[in-house]
Design a protein around this motif. Sequence first.
Motif, mmCIF file in Angstrom:
data_model
loop_
_atom_site.group_PDB
_atom_site.id
_atom_site.type_symbol
_atom_site.label_atom_id
_atom_site.label_comp_id
_atom_site.label_asym_id
_atom_site.label_seq_id
_atom_site.Cartn_x
_atom_site.Cartn_y
_atom_site.Cartn_z
ATOM 1 N N ASN A 134 -59.516 105.245 -79.743
ATOM 2 C CA ASN A 134 -59.506 106.703 -79.852
ATOM 3 C C ASN A 134 -60.545 107.112 -80.885
ATOM 4 O OD1 ASN A 134 -58.057 107.380 -82.592
ATOM 5 N ND2 ASN A 134 -56.841 105.770 -81.651
ATOM 6 N N TRP A 165 -71.417 104.586 -76.943
ATOM 7 C CA TRP A 165 -71.093 106.008 -76.999
ATOM 8 C C TRP A 165 -71.720 106.728 -75.810
ATOM 9 C CZ3 TRP A 165 -67.810 108.301 -80.488
ATOM 10 C CH2 TRP A 165 -67.380 107.499 -81.553
ATOM 11 N N GLN A 166 -71.014 107.738 -75.335
ATOM 12 C CA GLN A 166 -71.485 108.529 -74.201
ATOM 13 C C GLN A 166 -71.310 110.013 -74.491
ATOM 14 O OE1 GLN A 166 -68.933 107.068 -70.985
ATOM 15 N NE2 GLN A 166 -70.579 105.749 -70.273
ATOM 16 N N ASN A 169 -70.193 111.403 -70.155
ATOM 17 C CA ASN A 169 -70.125 110.148 -69.378
ATOM 18 C C ASN A 169 -71.477 109.494 -69.129
ATOM 19 O OD1 ASN A 169 -67.262 110.305 -69.079
ATOM 20 N ND2 ASN A 169 -67.554 111.815 -67.455
ATOM 21 N N SER A 187 -69.286 116.713 -75.002
ATOM 22 C CA SER A 187 -68.045 115.979 -74.756
ATOM 23 C C SER A 187 -68.351 114.493 -74.942
ATOM 24 C CB SER A 187 -67.544 116.240 -73.329
ATOM 25 O OG SER A 187 -66.375 115.494 -73.057
ATOM 26 N N TYR A 188 -67.807 113.902 -76.004
ATOM 27 C CA TYR A 188 -68.157 112.542 -76.389
ATOM 28 C C TYR A 188 -67.023 111.570 -76.097
ATOM 29 C CZ TYR A 188 -72.146 114.596 -78.776
ATOM 30 O OH TYR A 188 -73.302 115.273 -79.050
ATOM 31 N N THR A 189 -67.392 110.397 -75.552
ATOM 32 C CA THR A 189 -66.462 109.291 -75.359
ATOM 33 C C THR A 189 -67.125 108.030 -75.909
ATOM 34 O OG1 THR A 189 -67.321 108.970 -73.121
ATOM 35 C CG2 THR A 189 -65.267 110.208 -73.333
ATOM 36 N N ALA A 201 -62.049 103.088 -72.250
ATOM 37 C CA ALA A 201 -62.782 104.304 -72.621
ATOM 38 C C ALA A 201 -61.833 105.252 -73.343
ATOM 39 C CB ALA A 201 -63.371 104.981 -71.392
ATOM 40 N N SER A 202 -62.314 105.857 -74.402
ATOM 41 C CA SER A 202 -61.503 106.812 -75.158
ATOM 42 C C SER A 202 -61.314 108.102 -74.367
ATOM 43 C CB SER A 202 -62.183 107.142 -76.485
ATOM 44 O OG SER A 202 -63.365 107.903 -76.240
ATOM 45 N N VAL A 203 -60.344 108.877 -74.788
ATOM 46 C CA VAL A 203 -60.209 110.253 -74.299
ATOM 47 C C VAL A 203 -61.406 111.055 -74.829
ATOM 48 C CG1 VAL A 203 -58.802 112.342 -74.458
ATOM 49 C CG2 VAL A 203 -57.703 110.104 -74.211
ATOM 50 N N PRO A 204 -61.993 111.922 -74.005
ATOM 51 C CA PRO A 204 -63.151 112.685 -74.495
ATOM 52 C C PRO A 204 -62.797 113.568 -75.693
ATOM 53 C CG PRO A 204 -62.971 112.850 -72.109
ATOM 54 C CD PRO A 204 -61.698 112.204 -72.599
#
Length: 288
Positions: A134, A165-166, A169, A187-189, A201-204
């Motif tokens: 997270n 990091w994204q 997406n 919006s980062y994940t 993958a984390s929650v955005p």
Amino acid sequence: DLVSYLWSTSATTQTINVTTSGSYTVTTTNANGCTATSAPVVVSINASPTVSITGVNYFCAGNSTNLTANATAGSGSITGYQWQESSVDISGATNSTYSANAPGSYTVIVYNSNGCSTTSAPFVVSQANNPTVNITGNAPFCAGGSILLTANATAGSGSIAGYQWQESNIDIVGQTNSTFTATAAGSYTVIVTNTFGCTAASVPVVVTLFASPTVSITGINYACQGNSQTLSANATAGSGSITGYQWQESNVDIPGETNSTYSVSAAGSYTVIVYNSNGCSTTSAPFV
């Protein structure tokens, strides 16, 4: 009555078990010493199949691993397969490959057209747990600023092998550490991979960028001796609303001068700082 037997293998029992191909005879002797030799019986031993299992011996939780029976017929041709888990037939698993989605001890039986069969050695499959992750550190920031995002991760199985990091997406090139400094809204994940190749993958996390105020000074840039000129801060909030002003001379705050206008009675280089309700500020260009 017959009193003795002599097989071509030198065995002297009434029956023999043979394990190799060949031509076999038996000579019998009765109580009177008379003997008789049988016609030859030709025995053919059909070779059994050979088989071993190959594949990756683990899978990530929620996925599977493909197992392959590498087999030869021995004699005749291969006619079928039967996969097993802990020596129990797996219903419908009769192909040369099997997709294992549960941990266990797998074997496969191979049959040939001569009715021979062979069971492989056991192939043990385990489940690798996925990582967890997270993002913390998110807070709105003003234009020109940044925010440090941190991936709080556990490996699940093995150890953590990497991060990616994204934004929306899409991979952010070169951002493969556990932290990322965001300088733009978005919006980062973050994707975490462990040493088993399992990913999570984390929650955005949505990062908000507050626009800073804009400001310029207008007025007459000279005054007659003994008089003054009024300078005005022409400002927009950018985001939120304007909450305050601070006039300066040569970048030093002028005490008490916190309105949108300022009455100048001395020569100098004047600026004004404007603040908005989101905590952003902007300093004007100098007005001489």
